[in-house]
Design an enzyme around this catalytic site. Structure first.
Site, mmCIF file in Angstrom:
data_model
loop_
_atom_site.group_PDB
_atom_site.id
_atom_site.type_symbol
_atom_site.label_atom_id
_atom_site.label_comp_id
_atom_site.label_asym_id
_atom_site.label_seq_id
_atom_site.Cartn_x
_atom_site.Cartn_y
_atom_site.Cartn_z
ATOM 1 C CG HIS A 87 1.067 1.880 1.890
ATOM 2 N ND1 HIS A 87 0.032 2.791 1.277
ATOM 3 C CD2 HIS A 87 0.593 0.543 1.193
ATOM 4 C CE1 HIS A 87 -0.879 2.135 0.422
ATOM 5 N NE2 HIS A 87 -0.690 0.772 0.454
ATOM 6 C CG ASP A 108 0.661 5.875 2.734
ATOM 7 O OD1 ASP A 108 1.619 5.319 2.443
ATOM 8 O OD2 ASP A 108 -0.394 5.396 2.256
ATOM 9 C CB SER A 139 -2.584 2.717 -2.574
ATOM 10 O OG SER A 139 -3.528 2.371 -1.637
#
Length: 298
Positions: A48, A78, A150
């Site tokens: 993402h 992801d 992330s």
């Protein structure tokens, strides 16, 4: 006091060990994200955070930078894989994500490097993300994922990489994708350019079986009624009809639509599964060939 100093030094050493394989990923406007050199020449990051298809770059902790290209992405888990020209950089030292237990100390490492310290707050079995990806094991972490974390590694107390942290798989929970899942997905993305997932193309609704139906399907208390069929989908091609009541798959009783999903996940596309059902008051076995789930449009 000495114990605390020793723990502090050990945690710092774990961050340093993991950070050797950590890079800054420049794949979206303004805020970069974190990536991990998973294998020589391959960086994995959170899907993402990859918003650009070209002009990607990664930067190591020593300040050196290199162009990168997007190999492939899997929104379901992801994960995205980038290829970088510099192949001599150290890859992540992987640990055993299956050995993690609730309460174990854990670190998230972001580019820089930066670190966030916490614990494994919960573990669980295989699960399916809201994006449709299959993850080998639930790893919930109790630590802060700061902006840009992330795609970075989840690190155990020894400094080994046991997963990839991401805020993209839950709006409320801090989760990590286990290293086993990352390796599996990287293999598929590199070799095939996508992750194939099996499906039957059928919508199911749990229904209580009548006593007469229970005699036709011993061991079953609930059935799954077919309420929708994807045109030309695997189930439709095998001859399943609306109103059929599924009772077992490969002899295992079905109680919930999730049972079908769980049973199909580990089966290769093209394999056959035996579906036991009741149609018009009579038991019937149907062989269904597992199809490949169409890719979701981004």
């Amino acid at each position: 006091m000495q114990t605390l100093v020793s723990l502090s030094n050990d945690l710092a050493s774990a961050v340093e060990r993991a950070a050797r394989a950590v890079v800054t990923v420049h794949a979206r406007p303004r805020l970069p994200s974190t990536g991990i050199v998973w294998r020589s020449g391959l960086v994995v990051t959170a899907e993402h955070t990859v918003r650009l298809e070209s002009d990607l770059r990664v930067t190591w902790t020593d300040g050196q930078s290199a162009p990168a290209t997007l190999v492939a992405r899997d929104p379901g888990t992801d994960l995205a894989v980038l290829r970088v020209a510099e192949s001599g950089r150290p890859a992540a030292e992987l640990g055993d994500s299956g050995a993690l237990r609730a309460g174990h100390l854990a670190l998230a490492v972001g580019y820089g490097p930066r670190a966030s310290w916490g614990v494994i707050s919960a573990t669980g079995g295989a699960w399916r993300t809201w994006r449709g990806g299959d993850v080998d094991r639930l790893l919930r972490v109790d630590l802060v994922l700061y902006p840009g974390f992330s795609g970075g590694p989840l690190v155990d107390a020894s400094g080994a990489v046991v997963g990839l942290v991401t805020s993209g798989l839950s709006r409320q929970l801090e989760l990590a994708v286990p290293a086993t899942t990352v390796s599996r997905v990287v293999d598929e993305l590199v070799s095939r350019g996508r992750v194939s997932r099996g499906y039957l193309g059928v919508g199911l609704q749990p229904v209580a079986l009548t006593e007469a139906f229970k005699r036709l399907a011993p061991g079953a208390g609930l059935g799954l009624m077919v309420v929708s069929l994807e045109p030309e989908g695997p189930a439709a091609r095998a001859g399943l009809l609306l109103g059929d009541v599924l009772t077992a798959l490969e002899g295992t009783p079905l109680h919930d639509p999730g049972d079908v999903t769980a049973a199909i996940v580990g089966r290769p596309v093209g394999s056959n599964v035996r579906v036991s059902l009741i149609r018009a008051g009579s038991p019937l076995d149907v062989s269904v060939t597992v199809g490949e789930r169409p890719s979701r449009k981004r």
